[in-house]
Design a protein around this motif. Sequence first.
Motif, PDB file in Angstrom:
ATOM      1  N   VAL A   1      58.827  51.013  56.422  1.00 21.32           N
ATOM      2  CA  VAL A   1      59.662  52.080  55.875  1.00 21.32           C
ATOM      3  C   VAL A   1      58.832  52.905  54.900  1.00 21.32           C
ATOM      4  O   VAL A   1      58.335  52.381  53.898  1.00 21.32           O
ATOM      5  N   ASN A   2      58.665  54.201  55.194  1.00 21.47           N
ATOM      6  CA  ASN A   2      57.800  55.062  54.381  1.00 21.47           C
ATOM      7  C   ASN A   2      56.417  54.431  54.224  1.00 21.47           C
ATOM      8  O   ASN A   2      55.827  54.470  53.139  1.00 21.47           O
ATOM      9  N   SER A   3      55.923  53.829  55.267  1.00 28.59           N
ATOM     10  CA  SER A   3      54.673  53.061  55.211  1.00 28.59           C
ATOM     11  C   SER A   3      53.750  53.446  56.354  1.00 28.59           C
ATOM     12  O   SER A   3      54.174  54.038  57.356  1.00 28.59           O
ATOM     13  N   GLY A   4      52.456  53.126  56.200  1.00 25.09           N
ATOM     14  CA  GLY A   4      51.495  53.352  57.256  1.00 25.09           C
ATOM     15  C   GLY A   4      51.717  52.428  58.437  1.00 25.09           C
ATOM     16  O   GLY A   4      52.566  51.534  58.402  1.00 25.09           O
ATOM     17  N   SER A   5      50.939  52.663  59.489  1.00 24.58           N
ATOM     18  CA  SER A   5      51.142  51.912  60.733  1.00 24.58           C
ATOM     19  C   SER A   5      50.367  50.612  60.781  1.00 24.58           C
ATOM     20  O   SER A   5      50.663  49.753  61.599  1.00 24.58           O
ATOM     21  N   GLY A   6      49.362  50.435  59.920  1.00 19.48           N
ATOM     22  CA  GLY A   6      48.590  49.208  59.925  1.00 19.48           C
ATOM     23  C   GLY A   6      47.532  49.183  61.016  1.00 19.48           C
ATOM     24  O   GLY A   6      47.537  49.995  61.943  1.00 19.48           O
ATOM     25  N   GLU A   7      46.612  48.225  60.899  1.00 21.01           N
ATOM     26  CA  GLU A   7      45.519  48.081  61.857  1.00 21.01           C
ATOM     27  C   GLU A   7      45.506  46.650  62.390  1.00 21.01           C
ATOM     28  O   GLU A   7      45.582  45.698  61.622  1.00 21.01           O
ATOM     29  N   THR A   8      45.400  46.509  63.691  1.00 19.11           N
ATOM     30  CA  THR A   8      45.399  45.189  64.317  1.00 19.11           C
ATOM     31  C   THR A   8      44.189  45.065  65.246  1.00 19.11           C
ATOM     32  O   THR A   8      43.532  46.047  65.581  1.00 19.11           O
ATOM     33  N   GLY A   9      43.918  43.848  65.678  1.00 17.18           N
ATOM     34  CA  GLY A   9      42.844  43.627  66.629  1.00 17.18           C
ATOM     35  C   GLY A   9      42.641  42.149  66.897  1.00 17.18           C
ATOM     36  O   GLY A   9      42.851  41.314  66.016  1.00 17.18           O
ATOM     37  N   GLY A  10      42.259  41.827  68.136  1.00 19.46           N
ATOM     38  CA  GLY A  10      42.012  40.444  68.493  1.00 19.46           C
ATOM     39  C   GLY A  10      43.290  39.680  68.758  1.00 19.46           C
ATOM     40  O   GLY A  10      44.388  40.227  68.767  1.00 19.46           O
ATOM     41  N   SER A  11      43.153  38.382  68.972  1.00 17.04           N
ATOM     42  CA  SER A  11      44.297  37.527  69.257  1.00 17.04           C
ATOM     43  C   SER A  11      44.291  36.329  68.313  1.00 17.04           C
ATOM     44  O   SER A  11      43.240  35.897  67.845  1.00 17.04           O
ATOM     45  N   VAL A  12      45.492  35.825  68.038  1.00 18.62           N
ATOM     46  CA  VAL A  12      45.662  34.663  67.164  1.00 18.62           C
ATOM     47  C   VAL A  12      46.773  33.817  67.769  1.00 18.62           C
ATOM     48  O   VAL A  12      47.849  34.330  68.098  1.00 18.62           O
ATOM     49  N   SER A  13      46.543  32.524  67.917  1.00 18.27           N
ATOM     50  CA  SER A  13      47.575  31.648  68.454  1.00 18.27           C
ATOM     51  C   SER A  13      48.573  31.282  67.370  1.00 18.27           C
ATOM     52  O   SER A  13      48.261  31.333  66.171  1.00 18.27           O
ATOM     53  N   ASN A  14      49.774  30.915  67.785  1.00 15.07           N
ATOM     54  CA  ASN A  14      50.801  30.516  66.830  1.00 15.07           C
ATOM     55  C   ASN A  14      50.443  29.190  66.175  1.00 15.07           C
ATOM     56  O   ASN A  14      49.818  28.325  66.804  1.00 15.07           O
ATOM     57  N   PRO A  15      50.830  28.998  64.934  1.00 16.77           N
ATOM     58  CA  PRO A  15      50.613  27.705  64.289  1.00 16.77           C
ATOM     59  C   PRO A  15      51.442  26.620  64.954  1.00 16.77           C
ATOM     60  O   PRO A  15      52.400  26.913  65.683  1.00 16.77           O
ATOM     61  N   PRO A  16      51.141  25.335  64.707  1.00 18.08           N
ATOM     62  CA  PRO A  16      51.754  24.251  65.468  1.00 18.08           C
ATOM     63  C   PRO A  16      53.095  23.765  64.937  1.00 18.08           C
ATOM     64  O   PRO A  16      53.636  22.800  65.460  1.00 18.08           O
ATOM     65  N   TYR A  17      53.629  24.407  63.914  1.00 17.04           N
ATOM     66  CA  TYR A  17      54.887  23.946  63.337  1.00 17.04           C
ATOM     67  C   TYR A  17      56.040  24.848  63.786  1.00 17.04           C
ATOM     68  O   TYR A  17      55.840  25.988  64.220  1.00 17.04           O
ATOM     69  N   ALA A  18      57.265  24.338  63.689  1.00 16.58           N
ATOM     70  CA  ALA A  18      58.446  25.143  63.989  1.00 16.58           C
ATOM     71  C   ALA A  18      58.708  26.112  62.839  1.00 16.58           C
ATOM     72  O   ALA A  18      58.516  25.786  61.679  1.00 16.58           O
ATOM     73  N   PHE A  19      59.136  27.318  63.182  1.00 16.80           N
ATOM     74  CA  PHE A  19      59.457  28.291  62.144  1.00 16.80           C
ATOM     75  C   PHE A  19      60.483  29.284  62.672  1.00 16.80           C
ATOM     76  O   PHE A  19      60.635  29.461  63.874  1.00 16.80           O
ATOM     77  N   THR A  20      61.180  29.911  61.746  1.00 17.83           N
ATOM     78  CA  THR A  20      62.189  30.906  62.066  1.00 17.83           C
ATOM     79  C   THR A  20      61.765  32.247  61.479  1.00 17.83           C
ATOM     80  O   THR A  20      61.453  32.332  60.295  1.00 17.83           O
ATOM     81  N   VAL A  21      61.743  33.282  62.276  1.00 19.29           N
ATOM     82  CA  VAL A  21      61.476  34.623  61.779  1.00 19.29           C
ATOM     83  C   VAL A  21      62.796  35.386  61.744  1.00 19.29           C
ATOM     84  O   VAL A  21      63.376  35.684  62.791  1.00 19.29           O
ATOM     85  N   GLN A  22      63.264  35.683  60.533  1.00 16.99           N
ATOM     86  CA  GLN A  22      64.491  36.457  60.399  1.00 16.99           C
ATOM     87  C   GLN A  22      64.211  37.937  60.648  1.00 16.99           C
ATOM     88  O   GLN A  22      63.075  38.411  60.526  1.00 16.99           O
TER      89      GLN A  22
END
Length: 540
Positions: A499-520
Motif C-alpha cells: 500500500v503506497n509502497s514499491g514493488s520490491g525485487e525478487t530472484g531465485g528460488s527458496v524451499s518452504n521451511p519444514p514446520y507447519a505454519f499459517t499465513v493470514q
Amino acid sequence: MTVPVLARPPRALRLGAIVGAVVALAVAYLVGTGSSASAATLFSDNFDDGNSAGWTTAGGSWSVVTDGSGVLRQAGTSSDARARAGTASWTDYAVTARVRPTAFNGSNRFVAVLARAQSNTSYYYLALRSNNTVELKKLVNGSSTTLATASVTVTVGTWYTLRLEVSGTSLRGTVNGGAATSATDSQFGSGQIGVATFNATASFDDVVVETVGGGTPSSPGTPSSSGPSTPPVDPGPNLADGWASVNAWGQNGTTGGAGGPTVTVTTAAQFLAEIATAGPRVVRVSGMLSLPGPMHDVTSDKTIVGVGANSGISGGGLNVGIPIDDNITSPPANAVNNVIIRNLRIVESDDDGINVQMFSHHVWIDHNYFTGATDGSLDIKRGSSYVTASWNHFDGTDKTALLGRDDGDDAQDVGRLKVTYHHNWFDSTNQRNPRVRFGDQVHVYNNYYNDTGNYGVASTMDAGVIVEGNYFLNVDDPYHLGEASSGPGRLVARNNCLVNSGSGETGGSVSNPPYAFTVQTACSINSIVSGGAGTGRVTT
C-alpha cells in the motif's frame, strides 16, 4: 475512531494481492494457539477481464471500466443501486472489497458491501457513509436497522477496503482493517454477497469471498492461508513456533526454563545473577531495571519474561551466546540453547538490545518492545540457528534486525541462520528488517511494516528468504537483493499487501521451511499485528 486513509497505488503495487493472498481450499491452524481455522476462496473478481459476468444488478448504471485497472463502476445517482453475486447457500464467510466513492448526492449517503443477501431488499450490509461513519446494518424487506456504528473519515475519491464477516449469528465489519463494528443477529443465515450505493456513485474492485470457520493443521513445510481472526497473541509459555519449534542439534523445540524454579526479580543485581545461573530457570522481571552497559550473558534453559506491560530492561542488553571464536566452525557442545525472552521492554540499550551469537540455537523472542538501541535491536549471527522472533514491536529503530554479521563469516553461517520472523510490527523503522546474509531458509511472514525509512528486507550472500503475507504501508523499498558490498541472495515474495509502497525485487528460488505454519490474509495484517504485538499481550 479514525482509521488511516489509504491512497490507491497502481495495480502492480496495491491490494490486488488480496486475491493472490487467498489460497483456494487452504487448510490452516492459528499458529501456536492449538485452535484451528481455515479459509477457502468461494469467489473472487478483480474485473480485469473487462466484464461483470456472474453479477446481477438492480438500479443505477453499472459497467466495467478502466480506472488504473478494471473496476465495476456504478455511475447513476438513483437512490438505490445493487450488484449481487454468489449463491444463496453460502453461510459463514467474509466478503472483502475495495471501494472508492466518487460522489454523494446529498447528505448521509453511502457505499456498501453486502452479505447473506436474500434479495435486493433483504441483506446485511456494511455502509461507508458521507457523514464520516461506518455502519453495520440489516435491510429487511426494504426497512433498515442499524446494528453497530463507528467513526471513520470518508473522502470522495479515496479507496477504502471494506470487509464484512458473517459467522453464525456474529457479524463484524472493518474499514482498512480498523474501525471495527460488531453485532449479533439471527435474521439471515445464508445468502449471496454484493456491493451497493445509496444516492452515490462509486467504483468497486478486488472482491474476495472467503469461508470462516473450523479446520485442521497444515502439514509441515506447507503454507496455508486464513483470513483475519482474533490475534493468536498468547500461544503459552512453552509453545514456540517457527524454526524455534524444530527438533535439531540435540534439542526438541524450545521450552526455556520449564521444569526449573520460578523467581521474580526487582533489581538489576538479582536479574543479572539469575540469568547467569546454570540450569533451567524462569526469571520474572517486575518493573523496569536499569542495567549497566553494554551486554549481559544469558545461559541455557532460561525463560525471561516481563510481568505486565511495563517491565523490562534499559541501558544494557542481553547476549545469548558464548564468547566469539573465529576458529569454531560447527556447533560446540557448550553453545547456549533453549532460551525464551518474552514480554520485555528493551529500551536505550548501550549496544544491542538482544544479541544471539556463536551457534546459539532454539531461541524464542516473543512479544517484546524494542526502541533506542545504540546498535542493533535484535542481532543474530555467527552460526546461530533455530530462532523465532514473533509479535515484537520495533518502534522507530534504526538497525533493527541483523541476520549474519559479515560477508566473511561464511564458514560459520552457511547452512545455518535458520530464523522465522512473524507478526512483528516494524513501526517507522529504518533498515535491516531483517538484513540477511547466508541464512536459508529465512521465513518472513505476516509482519506489518509502516513508514520504513531506508528498506525493509534485504537478501544477500546467497541467503534464501521467503517474504509472504506481509503488509507494507508507505515503504518505498519493501524488499531487495544485495545490500552495500554484499552480493545478492535469493528472495521469493508472495501474497504481500503493498500500500503506497514499491514493488520490491525478487530472484531465485527458496524451499518452504519444514514446520507447519499459517499465513493470514496480508491485507488484514496491519490491524492484527498492531493490536497484538509488543508487551502486555500475554499471560505472565
